[in-house]
Write a protein that holds these residues in place. Structure first.
Motif, mmCIF file in Angstrom:
data_model
loop_
_atom_site.group_PDB
_atom_site.id
_atom_site.type_symbol
_atom_site.label_atom_id
_atom_site.label_comp_id
_atom_site.label_asym_id
_atom_site.label_seq_id
_atom_site.Cartn_x
_atom_site.Cartn_y
_atom_site.Cartn_z
ATOM 1 N N HIS A 27 0.777 -1.558 -0.170
ATOM 2 C CA HIS A 27 -0.182 0.192 -0.274
ATOM 3 C C HIS A 27 1.511 1.362 0.237
ATOM 4 N N SER A 28 0.245 2.534 -0.398
ATOM 5 C CA SER A 28 1.442 3.747 -0.223
ATOM 6 C C SER A 28 0.450 4.530 0.367
ATOM 7 N N ALA A 61 -2.914 6.101 0.456
ATOM 8 C CA ALA A 61 -4.024 5.053 0.458
ATOM 9 C C ALA A 61 -4.205 5.482 2.271
ATOM 10 N N ILE A 85 -10.689 -0.778 1.833
ATOM 11 C CA ILE A 85 -9.654 -1.346 1.734
ATOM 12 C C ILE A 85 -9.314 -1.944 2.569
ATOM 13 N N PHE A 123 -6.334 -4.096 4.084
ATOM 14 C CA PHE A 123 -4.868 -3.518 4.156
ATOM 15 C C PHE A 123 -4.037 -5.164 4.432
ATOM 16 N N TRP A 145 -2.461 -3.993 -2.978
ATOM 17 C CA TRP A 145 -3.382 -2.914 -3.322
ATOM 18 C C TRP A 145 -4.028 -3.187 -4.969
ATOM 19 N N ASN A 146 -2.974 -3.640 -5.491
ATOM 20 C CA ASN A 146 -3.841 -4.409 -7.084
ATOM 21 C C ASN A 146 -4.438 -5.779 -6.529
ATOM 22 N N ASN A 196 -9.865 -5.899 -3.584
ATOM 23 C CA ASN A 196 -9.235 -4.776 -3.787
ATOM 24 C C ASN A 196 -9.835 -3.186 -4.586
ATOM 25 N N PHE A 229 -9.951 0.889 -5.695
ATOM 26 C CA PHE A 229 -8.928 1.593 -5.710
ATOM 27 C C PHE A 229 -9.114 2.277 -7.878
ATOM 28 N N TYR A 242 -7.396 1.370 -12.692
ATOM 29 C CA TYR A 242 -7.148 2.311 -11.153
ATOM 30 C C TYR A 242 -7.086 3.941 -11.439
ATOM 31 N N GLY A 256 -2.246 4.416 -5.341
ATOM 32 C CA GLY A 256 -2.935 3.031 -4.454
ATOM 33 C C GLY A 256 -1.954 2.837 -4.510
#
Length: 258
Positions: free
Chosen positions: A99-100, A103, A118, A120, A124-125, A129, A133, A154, A198
């Motif tokens: 994750h970023s 996010a 989300i 976690f 993320w992909n 999720n 995203f 996305y 994301g």
């Protein structure tokens, strides 16, 4: 008069036809009367277009600065709650990008609903999720940029984090920014190579974003968010040494005028 011969038809036509010089002058006057208003009209249109373009440019700059201010507020609120800035990216032990930072700060930019969607625990992909995203986050977008989704669907971000401050798997508190929060870049607007908001990869070195030959949202430079919450416009011609000094939170460099 008596004694004068009658005028011929050719002489009569000659008297009715204006002298060539007079006819030329008449054409010039007519052209001036028609052309001057047209010229004035075209000039006014030109000035109007310039004014519209200037107004549009100012509105775009204001919007981008506002977005960065929103991001700044979210980062400050995150720091207040966690006593540190978010990590720039969360990477699993097996090097899987999870994750970023964008996010992680969603709840602090009025996007708590998206944040709650989300998982976690999953990347993320991950399919679970995907829906979350794919949603656009207004604070991460410059409205006038057409590219708002990646080829995979996305939602993108037009802003990128400074990888020297928002580090992978590492949280930096303000107290560790020994170069000063007013001299340390947190995030930057970018004009190309947009990443999904994301994506943990949405980090960069400022020197790779700012400078001659770099594509930006504006032709003469970039808006930059500093760690103290200021948003400042940096010229694309900024001294690379100064930019490097502004990029590191604890490099000990001396920052001159910029």
């Amino acid at each position: 008069m008596e004694g004068e011969p009658p005028k011929t038809d050719q002489q009569n036509r000659s008297n009715l036809t204006p002298h060539p010089l007079k006819r030329f002058s008449l054409l010039i006057a007519l052209g001036f009367l028609i052309g001057l208003p047209c010229l004035i009209f075209l000039v006014l249109i030109g000035f109007g277009l310039i004014h519209v373009e200037q107004t549009r440019g100012e509105a775009r700059r204001s919007q981008s600065k506002y977005n960065l201010k929103q991001i700044s507020s979210a980062l400050l609120l995150y720091h207040d709650q966690h006593n540190t800035l978010p990590p720039g990216a969360i990477i699993a032990a097996d090097e899987t990008p999870l994750h970023s930072w964008q996010a992680l700060i969603l709840p602090f930019i009025d996007q708590r609903g998206v944040h709650q969607q989300i998982d976690f625990e999953q990347p993320w992909n991950h399919p679970v999720n995907q829906q979350a995203f794919q949603q656009q986050v207004p604070q991460y977008l410059a409205d006038w940029i057409e590219q708002k989704h990646s080829p995979e669907g996305y939602a993108l971000s037009h802003y990128v984090g400074n990888e020297f401050l928002l580090k992978k798997n590492q949280s930096v508190p303000f107290g560790e920014i020994t170069d000063g929060t007013s001299n340390t870049i947190t995030a930057i607007e970018r004009g190309a190579h947009f990443q999904p908001w994301g994506a943990p990869e949405n980090l960069a070195r400022p020197i790779d974003i700012i400078g001659p030959g770099k594509k930006t949202l504006f032709p003469d430079g970039n808006h930059v968010l500093f760690s103290d919450g200021r948003v400042r416009f940096l010229s694309k011609d900024i001294d690379p040494a100064i930019l490097k000094a502004l990029s590191t939170p604890a490099g000990g460099e001396v920052v001159g005028e910029f």
